[in-house]
Enzyme design. Structure first.
Site, PDB file in Angstrom:
ATOM      1  N   VAL A 140       0.839  -1.198   0.000  1.00  0.00           N
ATOM      2  CA  VAL A 140       0.000   0.000   0.000  1.00  0.00           C
ATOM      3  C   VAL A 140       0.877   1.253   0.000  1.00  0.00           C
ATOM      4  O   VAL A 140       1.701   1.447   0.895  1.00  0.00           O
ATOM      5  CB  VAL A 140      -0.947   0.017   1.215  1.00  0.00           C
ATOM      6  CG1 VAL A 140      -1.789   1.294   1.219  1.00  0.00           C
ATOM      7  CG2 VAL A 140      -1.850  -1.213   1.204  1.00  0.00           C
ATOM      8  N   LYS A 141       0.667   2.075  -1.013  1.00  0.00           N
ATOM      9  CA  LYS A 141       1.470   3.279  -1.205  1.00  0.00           C
ATOM     10  C   LYS A 141       0.751   4.456  -0.548  1.00  0.00           C
ATOM     11  O   LYS A 141      -0.379   4.796  -0.907  1.00  0.00           O
ATOM     12  CB  LYS A 141       1.659   3.520  -2.707  1.00  0.00           C
ATOM     13  CG  LYS A 141       2.816   4.414  -3.091  1.00  0.00           C
ATOM     14  CD  LYS A 141       2.957   4.368  -4.614  1.00  0.00           C
ATOM     15  CE  LYS A 141       4.095   5.229  -5.094  1.00  0.00           C
ATOM     16  NZ  LYS A 141       4.149   5.221  -6.586  1.00  0.00           N
ATOM     17  N   VAL A 142       1.415   5.085   0.431  1.00  0.00           N
ATOM     18  CA  VAL A 142       0.805   6.100   1.278  1.00  0.00           C
ATOM     19  C   VAL A 142       1.608   7.396   1.182  1.00  0.00           C
ATOM     20  O   VAL A 142       2.841   7.366   1.205  1.00  0.00           O
ATOM     21  CB  VAL A 142       0.774   5.617   2.750  1.00  0.00           C
ATOM     22  CG1 VAL A 142       0.161   6.664   3.659  1.00  0.00           C
ATOM     23  CG2 VAL A 142       0.022   4.292   2.866  1.00  0.00           C
TER      24      VAL A 142
END
Length: 218
Positions: free
Chosen positions: A86-88
């Site tokens: 998951v890219k945050v």
């Protein structure tokens, strides 16, 4: 060093994978739009198609910027496939979400890193990867490669397990210099990876070998 390809193109991902050099994929909304992938269901299906092509490490970016929705969206992305990271974004609620994801065993990639302080915050929160954007720093007359070296040094000093994922790589020398500095991962367009194949002496040497072979077998 691990090589990730920064694209949403299935054909480019397959080409890199078939070469035997691909360790993962990074994507973002702009790359999805470039492939004309729009709409929640289509984007989800496309992420699954990417996961089906590679062995691991597909960074899928959240759109939300508040804590609750980053969590909700990130958990939905993580359910697509075990390969999803998951890219945050590097914002306060993003760092808070990284801590929550980490406690649940969800891997994360903290994106839009532009200084060492941001990198440390993400690492302390438990990010799996941090993505410093060296090319964009170069664009504003700042030495992006110095940032890569600084982060690698700091992480080594304190034993952070977070991996340094050099992003916004524009050309072959960026890639090689990141390897020299000890970045764990580089993500870049396919053209940068295939550009490593090229050298004029390789071309001229092969041409001579083939010419000599033809003479000897005429």
């Amino acid at each position: 060093m691990q090589f990730f390809i920064d694209t949403a193109s299935l054909s480019e991902i397959k080409e890199a994978y078939d070469m035997g050099v691909l360790d993962g994929v990074t994507t973002n909304p702009s790359l999805m739009a470039k492939e004309n992938i729009t709409g929640h269901d289509n984007i989800t299906a496309h992420y699954k198609a990417i996961c089906d092509l590679v062995d691991n490490n597909v960074s899928a970016e959240v759109i939300a910027t508040d804590y609750d929705n980053i969590l909700k969206e990130g958990k939905e992305l993580a359910k697509i496939d075990d390969k999803i990271v998951v890219k945050v974004p590097m914002i306060k609620d993003g760092v808070k979400a990284i801590k929550a994801f980490s406690s649940e065993g969800i891997r994360t990639n903290c994106t839009l890193i532009f200084n060492a302080g941001q990198a440390m915050l993400a690492a302390k929160a438990g990010a799996s990867y941090i993505s410093p954007f060296l090319g964009r720093l170069d664009d504003i007359s700042t030495d992006g490669l110095s940032l890569i070296g600084q982060i690698v040094l700091i992480f080594g000093n304190y034993g952070f397990e977070t991996e340094v994922l050099a992003a916004s790589i524009r050309h072959n020398m960026h890639l090689i210099q990141c390897a020299e500095l000890g970045a764990d991962v580089a993500t870049c367009p396919l053209s940068v990876i295939t550009g490593l194949l090229k050298h004029p002496l390789t071309d001229s040497g092969l041409e001579k070998f083939l010419a000599d072979y033809k003479k000897g077998n005429a």
